[in-house]
Design a protein around this motif. Structure first.
Motif, mmCIF file in Angstrom:
data_model
loop_
_atom_site.group_PDB
_atom_site.id
_atom_site.type_symbol
_atom_site.label_atom_id
_atom_site.label_comp_id
_atom_site.label_asym_id
_atom_site.label_seq_id
_atom_site.Cartn_x
_atom_site.Cartn_y
_atom_site.Cartn_z
ATOM 1 N N ASN A 1 0.836 -1.194 0.000
ATOM 2 C CA ASN A 1 0.000 0.000 0.000
ATOM 3 C C ASN A 1 0.875 1.249 0.000
ATOM 4 O OD1 ASN A 1 -2.332 -1.515 0.094
ATOM 5 N ND2 ASN A 1 -2.695 -1.196 2.282
ATOM 6 N N SER A 2 0.288 2.350 -0.408
ATOM 7 C CA SER A 2 0.996 3.625 -0.354
ATOM 8 C C SER A 2 1.220 4.053 1.098
ATOM 9 C CB SER A 2 0.197 4.706 -1.082
ATOM 10 O OG SER A 2 0.095 4.429 -2.455
ATOM 11 N N THR A 3 2.210 4.893 1.292
ATOM 12 C CA THR A 3 2.474 5.463 2.613
ATOM 13 C C THR A 3 2.227 6.968 2.544
ATOM 14 O OG1 THR A 3 4.809 5.888 2.121
ATOM 15 C CG2 THR A 3 4.250 3.712 3.016
ATOM 16 N N LYS A 4 2.368 7.642 3.663
ATOM 17 C CA LYS A 4 2.157 9.085 3.692
ATOM 18 C C LYS A 4 3.167 9.812 2.808
ATOM 19 C CE LYS A 4 0.062 9.329 8.300
ATOM 20 N NZ LYS A 4 0.201 9.886 9.669
ATOM 21 N N SER A 5 4.342 9.231 2.675
ATOM 22 C CA SER A 5 5.401 9.906 1.938
ATOM 23 C C SER A 5 5.561 9.444 0.498
ATOM 24 C CB SER A 5 6.744 9.713 2.663
ATOM 25 O OG SER A 5 7.066 8.329 2.752
ATOM 26 N N PHE B 1 1.943 -4.309 3.768
ATOM 27 C CA PHE B 1 2.755 -3.408 4.588
ATOM 28 C C PHE B 1 4.140 -4.004 4.838
ATOM 29 C CE2 PHE B 1 -1.699 -3.279 5.954
ATOM 30 C CZ PHE B 1 -2.008 -1.941 5.705
#
Length: 324
Positions: A82-86, A322
């Motif tokens: 999944n994508s992360t905040k950054s 993750f």
């Protein structure tokens, strides 16, 4: 006749198995988990059988997911992150927005974690899932050497740059495959995976309505087939899905090549195969079912070794979406 076909297919499957028993490449081994997680293949197969029996159309997306994983950073499970905040992950790249079946991978991983926690990588599970899904739709069985470890990086823009586009020319496709150690035969054989599955209209609609930017149609597309597609796909339609191999999209067979020869390949990348003599030669050969099944199995084994992480590289993710 059907019985004879079954016998021939079984024989081909056995030969694929026998010829691969001693195979090991890039740190991968056929029996890598024999001591640490015996029976892992059976656990994964049971999960896939459960899903495919209820939704056979999941087989193609699961095969595509493995393909999309291996062509970006190698077969390291990065497409599952999944994508992360950054950072936006590969999942959010345009070519991957239509991927389906992540819940199947998660279910297989959960089942494996129950019996062998922290042992089997998501990358290996994805490779096993793709094989089992294809086999359950009548495709070949191939050995999946294991020992892959999971990557910890997934970048949206890399998927855009490295995945073969559906509107790719033959030279473009050949270049992308070559950069991954795959040759023209692998390109044609793996394109044969389009014998199963569906596609959204916007992946090929430019061939129908705006091929050169002048509101024209791709002249290489069979006119009657184009007329059929226009009924289903109106300009701007990005929701409707159509069969990639009309009339045979739930069976893994050579019908895809029949369509390509008739200029009824759905994507421009399918039509591109007819622009190269070597590719055309294999298409003619690939119409022999036993040859295609054998070759597809070998090309999948080859693809499954692209850029693998082994030994102490990467990690064994506890959850496929993750990093640890």
């Amino acid at each position: 006749m059907a019985k004879m076909a079954t016998i021939l297919f079984s024989a081909a499957s056995f030969l694929i198995f026998a010829c691969s028993l001693t195979d090991a490449a890039g740190g991968l081994e056929l029996n890598f988990y024999d001591k640490t997680c015996p029976g892992v293949s059976n656990v994964v197969e049971a999960v896939i059988a459960h899903y495919i029996s209820k939704a056979p159309t999941l087989a193609a997306p699961l095969l595509r997911m493995h393909f999309h994983d291996c062509f970006v950073r190698g077969c390291d499970g990065s497409v599952l992150l999944n994508s992360t905040k950054s950072r936006k992950a590969e999942k959010e790249a345009a070519p991957n927005l239509t991927l389906r079946g992540f819940q199947v991978i998660d279910a297989a991983k959960a089942a494996v974690e129950k019996v062998c926690p922290g042992v089997v990588s998501c990358a290996d599970i994805l490779a096993l899932v793709a094989r089992d899904a294809v086999h359950m739709l009548g495709g070949p069985f191939w050995n999946v050497p294991t020992g892959r470890r999971d990557g910890v990086v997934s970048i949206q823009n890399e998927a855009v740059a490295k995945l073969p586009p559906p509107n790719g020319t033959f030279s473009k496709l050949k270049s992308i495959f070559a950069s991954n150690g795959l040759d023209v035969k692998d390109l044609v054989v793996l394109s044969g995976g389009h014998t199963i599955g569906m596609s959204h209209c916007n992946s090929f609609s430019s061939r129908l309505y705006n091929f050169t930017g002048k509101g024209d149609m791709d002249p290489s597309l069979d006119k009657s087939y184009a007329a059929h597609l226009k009924i289903k796909c109106k300009p701007g339609d990005n929701k409707t899905i159509v069969e990639m191999d009309p009339g045979s999209f739930r069976t893994f067979d050579t019908h895809y090549y029949v369509n390509v020869k008739k200029n009824r390949g759905l994507f421009q990348s399918d039509a591109a195969l007819l622009t190269n003599n070597e590719a055309q030669s294999y298409i003619n050969k690939g119409l022999e079912s036993s040859s295609f099944l054998w070759d597809f199995a070998r090309s999948m084994e080859k693809m499954g070794r692209i850029g693998v992480l082994t030994g102490t590289a990467g990690q064994i993710r506890r959850h496929c979406a993750f990093t640890n």
